[in-house]
Design a protein around this motif. Structure first.
Motif, PDB file in Angstrom:
ATOM      1  N   ALA A   1     -11.809  -1.107  11.198  1.00  0.00           N
ATOM      2  CA  ALA A   1     -10.519  -0.558  11.602  1.00  0.00           C
ATOM      3  C   ALA A   1     -10.644   0.952  11.704  1.00  0.00           C
ATOM      4  O   ALA A   1     -11.664   1.526  11.312  1.00  0.00           O
ATOM      5  CB  ALA A   1      -9.450  -0.912  10.571  1.00  0.00           C
ATOM      6  N   MET A   2      -9.578   1.588  12.223  1.00  0.00           N
ATOM      7  CA  MET A   2      -9.618   3.032  12.421  1.00  0.00           C
ATOM      8  C   MET A   2      -8.255   3.636  12.115  1.00  0.00           C
ATOM      9  O   MET A   2      -7.229   3.165  12.582  1.00  0.00           O
ATOM     10  CB  MET A   2     -10.043   3.329  13.866  1.00  0.00           C
ATOM     11  N   GLU A   3      -8.285   4.744  11.371  1.00  0.00           N
ATOM     12  CA  GLU A   3      -7.081   5.330  10.785  1.00  0.00           C
ATOM     13  C   GLU A   3      -6.339   6.313  11.685  1.00  0.00           C
ATOM     14  O   GLU A   3      -5.664   7.213  11.170  1.00  0.00           O
ATOM     15  CB  GLU A   3      -7.473   6.036   9.483  1.00  0.00           C
ATOM     16  N   ASN A   4      -6.417   6.194  13.017  1.00  0.00           N
ATOM     17  CA  ASN A   4      -5.721   7.130  13.905  1.00  0.00           C
ATOM     18  C   ASN A   4      -4.300   7.398  13.403  1.00  0.00           C
ATOM     19  O   ASN A   4      -3.579   6.487  13.018  1.00  0.00           O
ATOM     20  CB  ASN A   4      -5.619   6.530  15.306  1.00  0.00           C
TER      21      ASN A   4
ATOM     22  N   ILE B   1      -6.302  -2.810   5.187  1.00  0.00           N
ATOM     23  CA  ILE B   1      -4.975  -2.252   5.516  1.00  0.00           C
ATOM     24  C   ILE B   1      -4.701  -1.073   4.587  1.00  0.00           C
ATOM     25  O   ILE B   1      -4.282   0.008   5.016  1.00  0.00           O
ATOM     26  CB  ILE B   1      -3.869  -3.328   5.349  1.00  0.00           C
ATOM     27  N   ALA B   2      -4.962  -1.266   3.297  1.00  0.00           N
ATOM     28  CA  ALA B   2      -4.727  -0.191   2.332  1.00  0.00           C
ATOM     29  C   ALA B   2      -5.613   1.009   2.649  1.00  0.00           C
ATOM     30  O   ALA B   2      -5.151   2.148   2.690  1.00  0.00           O
ATOM     31  CB  ALA B   2      -5.003  -0.696   0.911  1.00  0.00           C
ATOM     32  N   HIS B   3      -6.875   0.745   2.893  1.00  0.00           N
ATOM     33  CA  HIS B   3      -7.832   1.825   3.151  1.00  0.00           C
ATOM     34  C   HIS B   3      -7.364   2.694   4.332  1.00  0.00           C
ATOM     35  O   HIS B   3      -7.291   3.917   4.211  1.00  0.00           O
ATOM     36  CB  HIS B   3      -9.207   1.218   3.438  1.00  0.00           C
ATOM     37  N   GLU B   4      -7.029   2.069   5.433  1.00  0.00           N
ATOM     38  CA  GLU B   4      -6.638   2.861   6.612  1.00  0.00           C
ATOM     39  C   GLU B   4      -5.316   3.587   6.342  1.00  0.00           C
ATOM     40  O   GLU B   4      -5.135   4.729   6.741  1.00  0.00           O
ATOM     41  CB  GLU B   4      -6.517   1.983   7.863  1.00  0.00           C
ATOM     42  N   TYR B   5      -4.396   2.910   5.660  1.00  0.00           N
ATOM     43  CA  TYR B   5      -3.135   3.584   5.341  1.00  0.00           C
ATOM     44  C   TYR B   5      -3.403   4.799   4.440  1.00  0.00           C
ATOM     45  O   TYR B   5      -2.859   5.889   4.667  1.00  0.00           O
ATOM     46  CB  TYR B   5      -2.124   2.609   4.700  1.00  0.00           C
ATOM     47  N   PHE B   6      -4.251   4.621   3.433  1.00  0.00           N
ATOM     48  CA  PHE B   6      -4.514   5.730   2.491  1.00  0.00           C
ATOM     49  C   PHE B   6      -5.165   6.927   3.187  1.00  0.00           C
ATOM     50  O   PHE B   6      -5.019   8.070   2.755  1.00  0.00           O
ATOM     51  CB  PHE B   6      -5.389   5.270   1.318  1.00  0.00           C
TER      52      PHE B   6
ATOM     53  N   VAL C   1     -12.271   4.954  -0.085  1.00  0.00           N
ATOM     54  CA  VAL C   1     -12.769   3.691  -0.654  1.00  0.00           C
ATOM     55  C   VAL C   1     -12.379   3.625  -2.132  1.00  0.00           C
ATOM     56  O   VAL C   1     -11.903   2.603  -2.620  1.00  0.00           O
ATOM     57  CB  VAL C   1     -14.304   3.551  -0.503  1.00  0.00           C
ATOM     58  N   TYR C   2     -12.553   4.736  -2.839  1.00  0.00           N
ATOM     59  CA  TYR C   2     -12.175   4.730  -4.258  1.00  0.00           C
ATOM     60  C   TYR C   2     -10.706   4.353  -4.411  1.00  0.00           C
ATOM     61  O   TYR C   2     -10.343   3.527  -5.248  1.00  0.00           O
ATOM     62  CB  TYR C   2     -12.456   6.096  -4.893  1.00  0.00           C
ATOM     63  N   ARG C   3      -9.859   4.936  -3.563  1.00  0.00           N
ATOM     64  CA  ARG C   3      -8.419   4.645  -3.641  1.00  0.00           C
ATOM     65  C   ARG C   3      -8.130   3.182  -3.284  1.00  0.00           C
ATOM     66  O   ARG C   3      -7.301   2.530  -3.923  1.00  0.00           O
ATOM     67  CB  ARG C   3      -7.651   5.604  -2.724  1.00  0.00           C
TER      68      ARG C   3
ATOM     69  N   SER D   1       0.838  -1.218   0.000  1.00  0.00           N
ATOM     70  CA  SER D   1       0.000   0.000   0.000  1.00  0.00           C
ATOM     71  C   SER D   1       0.862   1.252   0.000  1.00  0.00           C
ATOM     72  O   SER D   1       0.569   2.236  -0.698  1.00  0.00           O
ATOM     73  CB  SER D   1      -0.905   0.047   1.235  1.00  0.00           C
ATOM     74  N   MET D   2       1.934   1.219   0.799  1.00  0.00           N
ATOM     75  CA  MET D   2       2.802   2.399   0.902  1.00  0.00           C
ATOM     76  C   MET D   2       3.459   2.688  -0.445  1.00  0.00           C
ATOM     77  O   MET D   2       3.537   3.831  -0.896  1.00  0.00           O
ATOM     78  CB  MET D   2       3.866   2.180   1.999  1.00  0.00           C
ATOM     79  N   LYS D   3       3.885   1.608  -1.082  1.00  0.00           N
ATOM     80  CA  LYS D   3       4.545   1.745  -2.387  1.00  0.00           C
ATOM     81  C   LYS D   3       3.544   2.241  -3.436  1.00  0.00           C
ATOM     82  O   LYS D   3       3.827   3.135  -4.228  1.00  0.00           O
ATOM     83  CB  LYS D   3       5.111   0.366  -2.772  1.00  0.00           C
ATOM     84  N   TRP D   4       2.362   1.664  -3.408  1.00  0.00           N
ATOM     85  CA  TRP D   4       1.336   2.019  -4.403  1.00  0.00           C
ATOM     86  C   TRP D   4       0.950   3.487  -4.281  1.00  0.00           C
ATOM     87  O   TRP D   4       0.802   4.186  -5.288  1.00  0.00           O
ATOM     88  CB  TRP D   4       0.110   1.117  -4.198  1.00  0.00           C
TER      89      TRP D   4
END
Ligand code: B3K
Ligand code: ZN
Length: 865
Positions: free
Chosen positions: A259-262, A292-297, A321-323, A230-233
């Motif tokens: 999950a929660m993106e704190n 995982i991707a969603h919260e990271y984004f 969500v789109y991302r 996700s970080m790379k993308w």
């Protein structure tokens, strides 16, 4: 009912915060029932607000021990929802507020604010949980820099940002990025971490840590891998880098959502972190990757740039969500992902849009904001971004996104700001497009075709039915991707994006030369890739469906055509219990199965049947209100007919075996999805479910175990399998959830209510743990359509019993479950009466939460459909 007193919050009443908070210093002295929180806030008057306002801070469910301003003790007026200090008592335009509060995490069963999960402290502050920790202007447009000290005996003490100092029994953290209070997080517990690192493209070394309970550290590798991808993308596609030296994820068992993106400290439901082949299904792996991707984004879309107020929730959620959907499409098969996303959108969002809980992507009022974390805000919100992307094109979309991050960093925005950003880069008037945010309901589109032997004219007519509070609707901008085929399957027009913006609009299409020897009219393939989230009301006949199922070059519409044929067939089979399925449909499905060019995951989707709900809605259009059991019986007949029509089923199943040890990649998962579908077909022809039994016994992964177990439950042959499964997985919460949920979903209607009731008495059923509650009660009410809608109404009573039991403990999850009654008006009169009785019973409950109260009153107030 308490909702009568709970105030309605309205978008039009927004006013800027009277006071801003530049910095926050928090000290926590942890104790299960008496945690002391000292908050020191550097406050100042907001120059953008009306002058001379009292200092009003939000606060709930805590005791105020002391308060002081600039070191002088003050005695504010404290109510159940906050405190107020008259402006006259403030020393000037900027001052330091200090207060001490006491809270009880152990008894906080609502799981909002600071609470305990299996001995560990954790927080959930979005949307309005921070006000259960200390008094604060708890709204997203107040952004502050946080410094946190935690005192507690737990070996691991975490908060947002970077660690600055620690010693025995304490730790200090500092987050340099200003953030709203909803992103604050704290975790304390006996945890171990799975560690890794990532170097950003500008060379920053980021330590990555996933914290779990001891014993679970061996099940974090997949989540870690998904995080690094996700970080790379995000660097590659959006040019966005991570901005701290440390990124942490903590898995907790008791959590109200995914999950929660704190900031810097994501907190996850352990279901979306922990995975091993023996314990996680392919779907679990896919969801872990996506979440995982969603919260990271969110670190950029949500945290660096946030929402001005909660009405703007889709600003961060729809976009994120789109991302994450773009990410999953890149990591896996794009068409298969798109089909999955659209199927989920139709099942949840279209259903919401068609019922009493319909609301715009940006709602205009709420009583409890937690009730608006919906499929409309998230999934329709993502569709709106996708349409914007298609309309303006890839280059302008990315130019717009770059500008958004540059211009608006550290701001709290509205949807108007978002639209204006894209108007600035495109010089285009997006005001009509912006209606997608304001207008609820799913547009209906009809298409009239006219072919004169030379040109193809398509006339589109759009309309959106009324929704609660919105009787009149205006035309929307619809980006419709269209292709055209000649009757021999060759391309008459490659995919083109049409922009439909009128209520009625005709488009003339230029076609390629017609191949020699081909006669007949060209065939349009409309809304390819589901380019607009609409309901296409076409009455084109089954021949058209069969043709496009065989020939469409757009994989989404190929699937869609098969689906349309299946729906049509099932409707006719419900209407005529003796009708045999069309040979053309069975042949078409067999051709898909035999097509070596197609991906097994696609085949599994194409061979899957539309849901009972889908067929129910199709039949509603004819005025019928069928018994769901009758639809289920028609599906079973069609399943049997398909099984009998496919030659060599057992051999085909055997050929799908994936050699070697389990891997969760999309290719292997696709084969397992198809083999699960074929196992279902094989089992229709076997009275003793022998193949499912053998599959269950031999499975070395959770995907195949669950596929076989559900078939055995459906066939009433699961007694031994259920016992051995429970025996083997006792103590593994995530797997035991599956054991509950499989029985709730797959038990035939006749025994389902009794089976679920018996399971509620099982020693492993703990209704206070949301995952377990959702597995059993949600699994039944949402997943077992025939059981839930049983004619005796016992399914409805079961759901209501548990909403009533859970509401005082955990209103947020109870309200979500109460929402499962949303379609009550669609059913026959006896069922409506039975559901109404249960809804009224909930509504009349003394002390009902505002969460559940709001949902139930919206459901009851809706006019008859
Ligand atoms: N933002 C959170 C959801 C919070 C829900 C509050 N009731 C997770 C997410 O969407 O990423
Ligand atoms: Zn989100």
């Amino acid at each position: 009912m308490r909702t009568e007193t709970a105030p309605t919050i309205r978008l039009k009443d927004y006013t800027p915060p009277a006071y801003l908070v530049d910095s926050v210093h928090l000290t926590f002295a942890l104790h299960p029932t008496a945690t002391r929180v000292t908050a020191r806030l550097a406050m100042r008057v907001n120059p953008a607000a009306a002058p001379g306002q009292d200092l009003a801070l939000d606060g709930e469910a805590m005791e105020l021990i002391s308060a002081a301003i600039d070191g002088v003790k003050v005695s504010p007026n404290v109510t159940k929802t906050g405190l107020v200090l008259p402006a006259a008592e403030l020393p000037g335009d900027s001052f330091e507020w200090v207060c001490e509060t006491e809270i009880s995490p152990e008894t906080n069963t609502a799981l909002e604010g600071l609470y305990m999960s299996k001995g560990m402290y954790c927080t959930q502050c979005e949307a309005e949980g921070f006000r259960k920790i200390t008094y604060f202007p708890d709204r997203p447009d107040v952004m502050s820099v946080y410094t946190v000290r935690i005192e507690g005996e737990q070996p691991v003490l975490l908060s947002n940002g970077n660690p600055t100092a620690s010693g025995p029994g304490w730790a200090e953290w500092h987050d340099p990025h200003p953030k709203p209070s909803y992103l604050f997080a704290l975790v304390a517990g006996d945890l171990v971490s799975h560690n890794d690192s990532f170097t950003t493209r500008s060379g920053r070394d980021v330590a990555l840590k996933i914290f779990v309970r001891p014993g679970d550290e061996g099940r974090c590798a997949y989540a870690m891998d998904a995080l690094k991808r996700s970080m790379k993308w995000d660097e590659d596609v959006y040019r966005l880098e991570y901005d701290l030296d440390l990124f942490m994820i903590v898995a907790v068992d008791d959590f109200n959502m995914g999950a929660m993106e704190n900031k810097g400290l994501n907190i996850f439901n352990s279901k979306y972190v922990l995975a091993s082949p023996e314990t996680a299904t392919d779907l679990d792996y896919e969801l872990i990757e996506g979440i995982i991707a969603h919260e990271y984004f969110h670190n950029w879309t949500g945290n660096r740039i946030t929402c001005r107020d909660w009405f703007q929730l889709c600003l961060k959620e729809g976009l994120t969500v789109y991302r994450d959907q773009q990410f999953s499409a890149d990591q896996r098969s794009a068409p298969v992902q798109r089909i999955g996303n659209v199927a989920a959108l139709r099942a949840r969002q279209f259903r919401e849009d068609a019922g009493p809980l319909a609301h715009p992507v940006r709602p205009e009022e709420y009583i409890e904001i937690n009730n608006f974390y919906t499929a409309t805000v998230y999934e329709k919100g993502a569709e709106v971004i996708g349409m914007l992307h298609s309309l303006i094109g890839d280059e302008a979309y990315h130019r717009g996104m770059d500008r958004y991050f540059e211009v608006h960093d550290n701001q709290a925005l509205t949807i108007e700001d978002w639209i204006a950003n894209f108007e600035a880069v495109t010089n285009r008037d997006l005001s009509q497009f912006a209606r997608w945010y304001a207008q609820a309901g799913t547009p209906r589109v009809t298409v009239e075709e006219a072919w004169d032997g030379a040109t193809l004219k398509l006339t589109f007519r759009q309309s959106t039915p009324p929704t609660p509070g919105q009787p009149e609707k205006s035309p929307l901008v619809l980006p419709l991707a269209i292709g055209v085929l000649w009757p021999d399957g060759s391309e008459a027009m490659e995919t083109r994006l049409l922009e439909i913006s009128e209520a009625e609009q005709t488009v003339e299409l230029e076609l390629n030369d017609r191949p020699v020897n081909v006669t007949g009219a060209p065939i349009p393939s409309i809304n390819r890739g589901f380019s607009a989230p609409i309901i296409l009301e076409q009455t084109v006949g089954t021949e058209r469906h069969a043709f496009l199922l065989a020939h469409d070059t757009d994989p989404f519409n190929r699937w869609e055509s098969g689906r349309a044929y299946l729906r049509d067939m099932l409707v006719r089979m419900v209407q005529d219990a003796d009708l045999a399925p069309d040979a053309a449909l069975l042949d078409g499905l067999l051709a898909v199965l035999d097509d070596t060019a197609l991906d097994p995951a696609f085949k599994a989707l194409a061979l899957g049947f539309p849901s009972i709900d889908d067929i129910f809605l199709d039949l509603r259009k004819t005025g019928a209100r069928p018994d769901p059991q009758v639809i289920s019986d028609a599906r079973t007949r069609l399943d049997r007919a398909l099984a009998a029509h496919v030659p060599g089923l057992a051999d085909r199943l055997g050929q799908l075996a994936v050699p070697g040890p389990y891997t969760p990649d999309a290719a292997a998962a696709g084969k397992r999805a198809l083999s699960g579908r074929l196992l279902g077909l094989v089992s229709r022809l076997e009275p003793d479910a022998a193949t499912a039994r053998a599959t269950f016994a031999a499975a070395d992964n959770m995907t195949q175990s669950m596929q076989a177990l559900e078939i055995l439950i459906r066939e009433g042959q699961a007694k031994d399998a259920l016992a051995s499964f429970h025996q083997r997985w006792q103590g593994n919460a995530g797997v035991i959830d599956k054991w509950f949920s499989a029985q709730a979903r797959a038990t035939p209607a006749k025994q389902a209510v009794e089976a679920v009731r018996a399971l509620t008495a099982h020693p492993d059923f703990d209704y206070k743990t949301p995952n377990r509650f959702r597995a059993l009660i949600g699994g039944f009410a949402a997943g077992n359509v025939t059981g839930f809608h049983r004619a005796d109404g016992e399914g409805y009573r079961l759901l209501a019993d548990w909403v009533v039991t859970l509401d005082p403990i955990n209103p947020q999850t109870a309200a979500r479950m109460a929402g499962l009654f949303e379609s009550w008006r669609q059913y026959d009169e006896p069922r409506q009466a039975l559901m109404l009785a249960q809804l009224q019973r909930i509504a009349d409950l003394p002390g009902l939460s505002k969460d559940t109260g709001e949902i139930v009153s919206r459901i009851l107030d809706a006019p008859a459909a």
